[in-house]
Design a protein around this motif. Structure first.
Motif, short mmCIF file in Angstrom:
data_model
loop_
_atom_site.label_atom_id
_atom_site.label_comp_id
_atom_site.label_asym_id
_atom_site.label_seq_id
_atom_site.Cartn_x
_atom_site.Cartn_y
_atom_site.Cartn_z
N HIS A 1 0.84 -1.20 0.00
CA HIS A 1 0.00 0.00 0.00
C HIS A 1 0.87 1.25 0.00
CE1 HIS A 1 -3.20 2.78 0.80
NE2 HIS A 1 -2.80 3.04 2.04
N GLY A 2 1.93 1.22 0.82
CA GLY A 2 2.83 2.36 0.88
C GLY A 2 3.56 2.61 -0.43
N THR A 3 4.00 1.53 -1.07
CA THR A 3 4.72 1.70 -2.34
C THR A 3 3.78 2.19 -3.44
OG1 THR A 3 4.42 -0.65 -2.89
CG2 THR A 3 6.46 -0.03 -1.76
N GLU A 4 2.53 1.69 -3.42
CA GLU A 4 1.56 2.14 -4.43
C GLU A 4 1.21 3.61 -4.24
OE1 GLU A 4 -1.53 -0.65 -3.75
OE2 GLU A 4 -0.48 -2.30 -4.76
N ARG A 5 1.14 4.03 -2.99
CA ARG A 5 0.84 5.44 -2.69
C ARG A 5 2.08 6.33 -2.78
NH1 ARG A 5 -3.30 6.30 1.20
NH2 ARG A 5 -2.39 8.39 1.39
N ARG A 6 3.24 5.69 -2.93
CA ARG A 6 4.52 6.40 -2.91
C ARG A 6 4.67 7.22 -1.62
NH1 ARG A 6 5.38 8.39 -9.23
NH2 ARG A 6 5.13 6.31 -10.14
N SER A 7 4.26 6.58 -0.52
CA SER A 7 4.32 7.22 0.79
C SER A 7 5.53 6.70 1.55
CB SER A 7 3.04 6.94 1.58
OG SER A 7 3.19 7.32 2.93
N THR A 8 6.52 7.55 1.70
CA THR A 8 7.71 7.16 2.47
C THR A 8 7.34 6.82 3.91
OG1 THR A 8 9.08 8.60 1.10
CG2 THR A 8 10.00 7.92 3.21
N GLU A 9 6.38 7.54 4.46
CA GLU A 9 5.97 7.31 5.84
C GLU A 9 5.40 5.90 6.02
OE1 GLU A 9 2.97 9.21 9.25
OE2 GLU A 9 3.04 10.06 7.22
N ILE A 10 4.49 5.50 5.12
CA ILE A 10 3.89 4.17 5.23
C ILE A 10 4.93 3.09 4.97
CG2 ILE A 10 2.20 2.59 4.20
CD1 ILE A 10 0.39 4.98 3.68
N VAL A 11 5.77 3.28 3.95
CA VAL A 11 6.80 2.29 3.65
C VAL A 11 7.74 2.11 4.83
CG1 VAL A 11 8.83 1.81 2.22
CG2 VAL A 11 6.70 2.59 1.15
N ASP A 12 8.19 3.19 5.42
CA ASP A 12 9.09 3.09 6.58
C ASP A 12 8.40 2.39 7.75
OD1 ASP A 12 11.04 4.39 5.16
OD2 ASP A 12 10.78 6.33 6.16
N ASP A 13 7.11 2.69 7.93
CA ASP A 13 6.33 2.05 8.99
C ASP A 13 6.27 0.55 8.75
OD1 ASP A 13 4.59 1.96 11.25
OD2 ASP A 13 2.85 1.92 9.91
N ALA A 14 5.96 0.15 7.51
CA ALA A 14 5.85 -1.26 7.17
C ALA A 14 7.19 -1.98 7.31
CB ALA A 14 5.33 -1.42 5.74
N VAL A 15 8.27 -1.36 6.86
CA VAL A 15 9.59 -1.99 6.98
C VAL A 15 9.95 -2.20 8.45
CG1 VAL A 15 12.06 -1.62 6.60
CG2 VAL A 15 10.43 -1.17 4.75
N GLY A 16 9.63 -1.22 9.27
CA GLY A 16 9.89 -1.38 10.71
C GLY A 16 9.11 -2.55 11.29
#
Length: 335
Positions: free
Chosen positions: A274-289
């Motif tokens: 979802h984060g990558t599709e939205r290009r949201s660094t915040e969501i991607v970082d959250d998911a990776v954590g």
């Protein structure tokens, strides 16, 4: 757009339901920022709810929910040990529609507040859904997934997550081994709600009195409705719920617990996607954590994937949070 007041919504309700006489209107909490809502009292002693979506996503969810709720006939509802809000009327407004429905008594629950007693009632409630005839879904054209469809959808999710290059290799291997385990996918699909989280349930005392949110009603994997409980910090909660579920169902799916673990872990991959599709660094970082925290928790189980006691708490409280946020997935998604 400014939020609609309870009085405005009450006036709208009278155009949605013929002869409705509203005597009191109050804000309805817990519906989130995407919906305007109010709790209505009527002259004839009823308590009703009116909801108006504020976003395209909320409108889509409302439409899907209406299709599903209409599929729950009086005969079907009689088989459920809890209430399902019944739609009473609708009215157009600003390019969308207001929906008036019955109010089901009960307070929403939080995952961290579920007691073993409540967990047992939740397990029985889910079992009742899974015992419904599949014709409930088939007759209205809602998705019907086979076990192989569930497995293929899981593989597609982990392949897409792998393509991001952000999932730890050890987790990918754990998931690949699970997907390749044929025993895991030997199950009989059932009617499932498809979008359960703690917030779905209304309770009075320890008893489930109502269940909200039916937009993803389908035939699919029973584990889809159970995995969110593995996020409880109290190991007695999932254990009690799963035990009550199996007793009420009378059908023991030996691998439902392991598939529930798999589904819970894949929810983190979905958040990453979802984060990558939205290009949201915040969501991607959250998911990776979250993925690295999961790796730390399961590091002793990587060579024997998903072999931990399936009804034990995984400490994945973030999974329930993601479900309540509404992690996007297609209507026919297995997980």
């Amino acid at each position: 757009m400014s939020r609609r007041s309870p009085l405005t919504l009450a006036a709208l309700a009278t155009s949605a339901v013929a002869g409705l006489d509203v005597t009191h209107a109050a804000p309805l909490g817990g519906t989130g920022g995407e919906v305007d809502s109010a709790l209505l009292s009527t002259r004839d002693g009823r308590t009703l709810v009116i909801r108006v979506p504020r976003t395209a996503a909320a409108e889509s969810e409302q439409s899907a929910d209406l299709v599903a709720v209409r599929a729950l006939s009086d005969g079907v509802r009689a088989r459920l040990p809890f209430g399902v809000p019944r739609m009473l009327g609708q009215a157009p407004i600003d390019g969308t529609r207001a929906i008036v429905s019955e109010f089901v008594d009960g307070a929403p629950v939080r995952l961290d507040a579920i007691t073993p007693g409540t967990a047992a009632s939740i397990g029985r409630a889910i079992a009742a859904i899974h015992a419904l005839p599949t014709s409930v879904v088939a007759d209205v054209g809602l998705p019907q997934l086979r076990a192989i469809d569930v497995m293929r959808e899981a593989v597609t999710t982990l392949d897409r997550a792998a393509a991001t290059g952000l999932v730890p290799a050890a987790l990918l291997r754990r998931w690949e081994l699970a997907a390749e385990d044929s025993a895991l996918w030997q199950f009989t699909p059932t009617v499932i709600n498809g979008s359960l989280s703690a917030a779905s349930f209304l309770v009075v005392g320890d008893s489930v009195t109502g269940l909200l949110g039916w937009a993803r009603l389908q035939v699919g994997d029973p584990a889809r409705d159970l995995f969110w409980m593995l996020g409880s910090s109290n190991p007695d909660v999932p254990e009690t719920a799963f035990d009550a579920y199996h007793q009420a169902r009378g059908v023991h799916d030996r691998e439902v617990g392991r598939r529930a673990v798999f589904a819970a872990e894949l929810e983190l991959a979905r958040w990453l996607l979802h984060g990558t599709e939205r290009r949201s660094t915040e969501i991607v970082d959250d998911a990776v954590g979250m993925l690295h925290a999961l790796l730390d928790r399961v590091s002793g189980d990587l060579t024997n994937p998903l072999a931990a006691e399936p009804t034990a708490s995984l400490g994945l409280d973030e999974v329930d949070e993601l479900l309540e946020r509404g992690t996007p997935r297609s209507p026919g998604s297995a997980y």
